[in-house]
Motif scaffolding. Sequence first.
Motif, PDB file in Angstrom:
ATOM      1  N   TRP A 390       0.811  -1.214   0.000  1.00  0.00           N
ATOM      2  CA  TRP A 390       0.000   0.000   0.000  1.00  0.00           C
ATOM      3  C   TRP A 390       0.841   1.259   0.000  1.00  0.00           C
ATOM      4  O   TRP A 390       0.442   2.276  -0.570  1.00  0.00           O
ATOM      5  N   GLU A 393       1.875   1.744  -3.493  1.00  0.00           N
ATOM      6  CA  GLU A 393       0.691   2.113  -4.267  1.00  0.00           C
ATOM      7  C   GLU A 393       0.302   3.565  -4.004  1.00  0.00           C
ATOM      8  O   GLU A 393      -0.052   4.321  -4.929  1.00  0.00           O
ATOM      9  N   LEU A 394       0.337   3.995  -2.742  1.00  0.00           N
ATOM     10  CA  LEU A 394      -0.031   5.363  -2.395  1.00  0.00           C
ATOM     11  C   LEU A 394       0.943   6.367  -3.003  1.00  0.00           C
ATOM     12  O   LEU A 394       0.550   7.415  -3.522  1.00  0.00           O
ATOM     13  N   MET A 414      -8.730   2.193   1.273  1.00  0.00           N
ATOM     14  CA  MET A 414      -7.922   1.125   0.655  1.00  0.00           C
ATOM     15  C   MET A 414      -8.183  -0.167   1.416  1.00  0.00           C
ATOM     16  O   MET A 414      -8.100  -0.206   2.648  1.00  0.00           O
ATOM     17  N   ILE A 424      -9.094   0.505  -4.230  1.00  0.00           N
ATOM     18  CA  ILE A 424      -8.951   1.890  -3.727  1.00  0.00           C
ATOM     19  C   ILE A 424     -10.184   2.658  -4.180  1.00  0.00           C
ATOM     20  O   ILE A 424     -10.477   2.719  -5.390  1.00  0.00           O
TER      21      ILE A 424
END
Length: 556
Positions: A390, A393-394, A414, A424
């Motif tokens: 994550w 991804e963020l 998320m 998301i």
Amino acid sequence: MPHVLVLDWDPREIRYLLGMTSGRTTRVLALGTLPLPPTVEGPEQAEQAFGAQIKELLAASRATHPRVLVALPRNSVELLYLTLPPATDAELPELVLNLAVQQSSAISEQTRLDFLPIASEPGLPRPVLAAALADDQRQRIVGQLAAAGLTPQRMCLRSLAGVSLFRRLVPDAAHTFLVIYRVGQDLELAVVVPGRLGFLRTVRLPEQMSEEDANDRLIAEARRTVLASPRDQMGDGGIQQVFVLGARAEYESLAVEMSGELSLAVEVLDPLGAVDAPESVAVPQSERFAPLLGLLLDEADGSHAIDLLNPRRPPHRWARWRLAAAVGSGLALAVLALVMYVWGNLAEVNAENQRLAARLRELNETARKGVVQRKRIEALAAWKNREVNWLDELRDLSERFPSPRDAVVLRMSMRPSQGAGGLIDLQGLVRDPKVVVNLERQVRDPFRTVRSRRVQQRTQEDDYTWLYETSVSVAPRRPDQYRGPAAITAAAEPAAAGPAVAEPAVAEPAVERTNEQTNEGANERTNEPPPEPADGPTAVTPDSSAAKANAKEARS
């Protein structure tokens, strides 16, 4: 070829022959005499002197552990001429022993007794020549040889050994002959009949006698033998010829004189002519070694006429039973050995099987634990593969997201999806619907699927007049598969240059749908409360005042 040592001795000298035999082939290596000291010092000193002479002879000849044959003189044994009833050869030993014990008080069941059948005609009485050796005499001979470190293998009669040599010198004798030879002080006379032995005589000559007197005595004893020999033992026609054993040069004149006295043909035979002997072994008075040569030839043939160490014995009454018992015992032992061998092998195989079975159980237990552990690892790996990083991804989403001048995020959640990857959910405001289209294009890649559920116009707002709700499906990937800043910049440049042609085709339907919704019930949609936040591990919900402030700051 094994060495063979043939010995014959009297109180004054040892006569020896050292030879070799191989099958029926013989070879004479050494021939000679060894002097003996007088026996006045005692029997022990005599045995020691005898042993010393023999040891010196063997050391000089380099003969170790020879077979020892002893030629026994006439005065060492007792000879008996016996006539037995018709009997088989298997019955003769017991008959000879019983009759010899009856005729001689010196013979007992413990006496070494051997015999030679003189004639063998079916249905007729069996004449035999029996020889008996007293036990004390045998022990004395064995003791003398033991002083030299030797053990005798055969003890044979000297007179018969001389006859055996004569039969090899004259193999095709068709008449009865008288054979004469001298050994030390003994004069040996033998009547040889075709196919059998006729008669034996041994005459002891005086100690002090000249050669001329000895020759006269020899002629006289030959005449006495011709006249006094039993007619039934001389064959048809009596004695036809006389043979004297010895060197021709030594006995030629004697043979001429004897022929005139007996009116018979007399011939001299050299004993060394019957064996393979080198010239170096030629010795004077070779007739002394005639019995030794005969014993060596008999040993090569394995056919001694009389052997007092290995006499003929009657077969045991239970010989067949013993043979069967021996065979049965041998078979039983062989079967027992085979059973023990198989049993031992089976025990080893069973032990090995048990060890392998225990090892198999250990390996199966280890394999079972390994399968369980593997399932755990695979489950963890599968679970790990489903995870989404994550943070990466963020970070990647923030780098792809439009600038704050065009869009703001009111709420973001998320969460992992039911399969691999995650979801998301974004809710926010944009200045223009085209920004949403640009957002989808920038975020979408092989690992992300972007879908906007709603794009709605907000009339009461002047800066950010559109509300959007977008869902992003994220597939798990490795950290090195995330795009870096350079890749993002390169992807953003064509996006900024080319939306005028491509974007309206994608964005116009969303705007039209939004305008239709606004014309049909703008007030109702405007007054709708914002959607509830989606479930997930993370949610970001900024308030409206903060969003407006950020928007104004971005425009300035």
